[in-house]
Scaffold this active site. Structure first.
Site, PDB file in Angstrom:
ATOM      1  N   ASP A   1       0.849  -1.187   0.000  1.00  0.00           N
ATOM      2  CA  ASP A   1       0.000   0.000   0.000  1.00  0.00           C
ATOM      3  C   ASP A   1       0.886   1.238   0.000  1.00  0.00           C
ATOM      4  O   ASP A   1       2.050   1.196   0.432  1.00  0.00           O
ATOM      5  CB  ASP A   1      -0.946   0.002   1.196  1.00  0.00           C
TER       6      ASP A   1
ATOM      7  N   GLU B   1      -0.091  -0.570   5.737  1.00  0.00           N
ATOM      8  CA  GLU B   1       0.911   0.010   6.643  1.00  0.00           C
ATOM      9  C   GLU B   1       0.788   1.523   6.702  1.00  0.00           C
ATOM     10  O   GLU B   1       0.883   2.124   7.782  1.00  0.00           O
ATOM     11  CB  GLU B   1       2.313  -0.395   6.190  1.00  0.00           C
TER      12      GLU B   1
END
Length: 451
Positions: free
Chosen positions: A92, A156
């Site tokens: 991500d 994250e």
């Protein structure tokens, strides 16, 4: 780089690595599904799962984590009785911010001035490619000498804790003798660095209300309590005159012992405008690695364009507090909430909502894995000695893994050196750093297996 078969293999694989990184960067995998389609993150996760299967990984799975995102897991068996190493990265990414500020499209990997530009190129899709390069180089030179687990997180950057909670619910899944977190970076290009401390963090949403509704500033201004003005006063209370963070009861005097960071170098790395001073006291390393730091991330209030002459009835802000090692993030959150309530003026109504939290981390640098990495870095970076640095940012999973596996050795390396400009416009990765760190990781796995 000195000639060695692993280094030669990695060099030969770089064109393929660039192609793969371009494919991965093309996914707009921001784990905020109010802004970006879930399908973009799912596409990136599936790409990684297929890449792991192609390398011989078994038990490859898309893990549905409690925050609604997916992490990718795979296991590559090594020789019988071999040690187990967990390799971590995340797919991500941060939003591109102002796309107009990018010299080239943020989700299109573009080579310019010897660097590869694109969102996630360094943080942390490049980390995924680094792990793949290291493993491919070992497979081409006698095989991978350890059991390898790979975990690639899907949220994250959002700090929503999905993988941490999943790991706690499935404690055997990520168990390893050593863990390599590929989400840090060198102190500067060409200087091999392991990150030994991370600041933790807490995110608070602050709401201040003073009136039943907005009022005409001419008719009521001067006596009516202005919620936006109250919020400004609260936010200002979080900093001393020199810009140091001041949260009542939170220590801000710790010192950093280790690699120093000159003010001149920091000004260059941070691109501080001429004539603008740095904030805080102590050394730069003290300020960014060893002490708390508050940042106002956003304010909800009327934009300048279209604003009316009104006293605002309500205002809202999102505040980040970075928490240094040795300070419990939950306790820091309580202190921040208490400070905000105590410094809200005029009896205004204030509410705080915690929307994210992660603990700080400190590594054990005396472990055998650190020597194995130092020896590997010496080959990958001829003439350089591995340095220890802190990092002001947070990787909440580190403390979760340290708590679950107290005997595991944890090392943090990665591609996010200052020129990478992670989280900002025009993020980029140095292909030379990708090459050298991939070599270092491969040699580390060999050294560690033999130790």
């Amino acid at each position: 780089m000195s000639s060695n078969p692993v280094a030669e293999t990695v060099a030969s694989l770089l064109p393929r690595a660039k192609t793969e990184l371009a494919e991965l960067v093309a996914f707009k995998s921001v784990a905020d599904f109010a802004q970006f389609p879930r399908s973009e993150s799912e596409g990136a996760a599936n790409w990684i799962a297929e890449a792991l299967r192609a390398e011989g990984f078994v038990d490859v799975a898309l893990l549905d984590t409690p925050d609604g995102t997916q992490s990718v897991y795979g296991f590559l068996p090594g020789p019988e009785g071999a040690k187990t190493v967990l390799l971590y990265a995340h797919y991500d990414v941060q939003p591109p911010l102002d796309e107009a500020g990018w010299a080239t499209p943020p989700f299109e990997l573009t080579e310019r001035d010897g660097r590869w530009y694109g969102r996630g190129s360094a943080d942390c899709k490049g980390g995924v490619i680094m792990h793949l390069l290291a493993l491919r180089a070992l497979k081409a030179n006698g095989g991978v000498p350890v059991n390898v687990k790979v975990i690639v997180e899907g949220s994250e950057e959002q700090g929503t804790g999905g993988l941490e909670r999943y790991a706690e619910q499935h404690p055997e899944l990520l168990r390893a003798d050593t863990i390599v977190i590929g989400d840090a970076g060198n102190f500067r290009v060409g200087l091999p660095t392991v990150t030994t401390t991370l600041r933790g963090m807490t995110l608070l949403r602050v709401q201040i209300d003073t009136l039943a509704g907005n009022l005409h500033s001419g008719q009521f201004g001067g006596a009516a309590p202005d919620a936006l003005g109250a919020l400004v006063r609260v936010l200002d209370s979080l900093r001393a005159e020199d810009g140091s963070t001041t949260v009542d009861g939170l220590d801000a005097t710790a010192r950093w012992e280790g690699l120093e960071y000159t003010e001149e170098q920091f000004r260059t790395d941070a691109k501080v405008l001429d004539g603008v001073g740095l904030i805080g006291d102590g050394s730069v390393a003290d300020r960014i690695w060893a002490r708390p730091a508050v940042t106002v991330l956003g304010i909800d209030c009327p934009p300048v364009v279209g604003a009316t002459p009104s006293v605002q009835a309500g205002a809202r802000a999102l505040i980040s507090l970075r928490v240094p090692p040795g300070v419990d993030a939950a306790e820091a959150t309580k202190l921040l909430q208490a400070h905000i309530e105590a410094h809200t003026p005029w009896g205004a109504r204030v509410t705080t909502e915690q929307i994210g939290q992660g603990q700080a981390f400190r590594a054990d640098t005396s472990s055998p894995a650190y020597q194995a990495m130092a020896d590997a870095m010496a080959v990958a970076y001829p003439g350089e000695t591995m340095s220890y640095a802190g990092q002001g940012g947070s990787i909440p999973l580190c403390n979760t893994l340290a708590g679950l596996y107290p005997q595991a050795e944890i090392l943090l390396i990665g591609l996010s050196e200052p020129e990478a400009q992670i989280h900002a416009v025009n993020e980029s990765v140095s292909p030379e750093e990708l090459e050298r760190l991939s070599v270092a990781e491969a040699l580390f796995l060999t050294n560690y297996a033999a130790g």
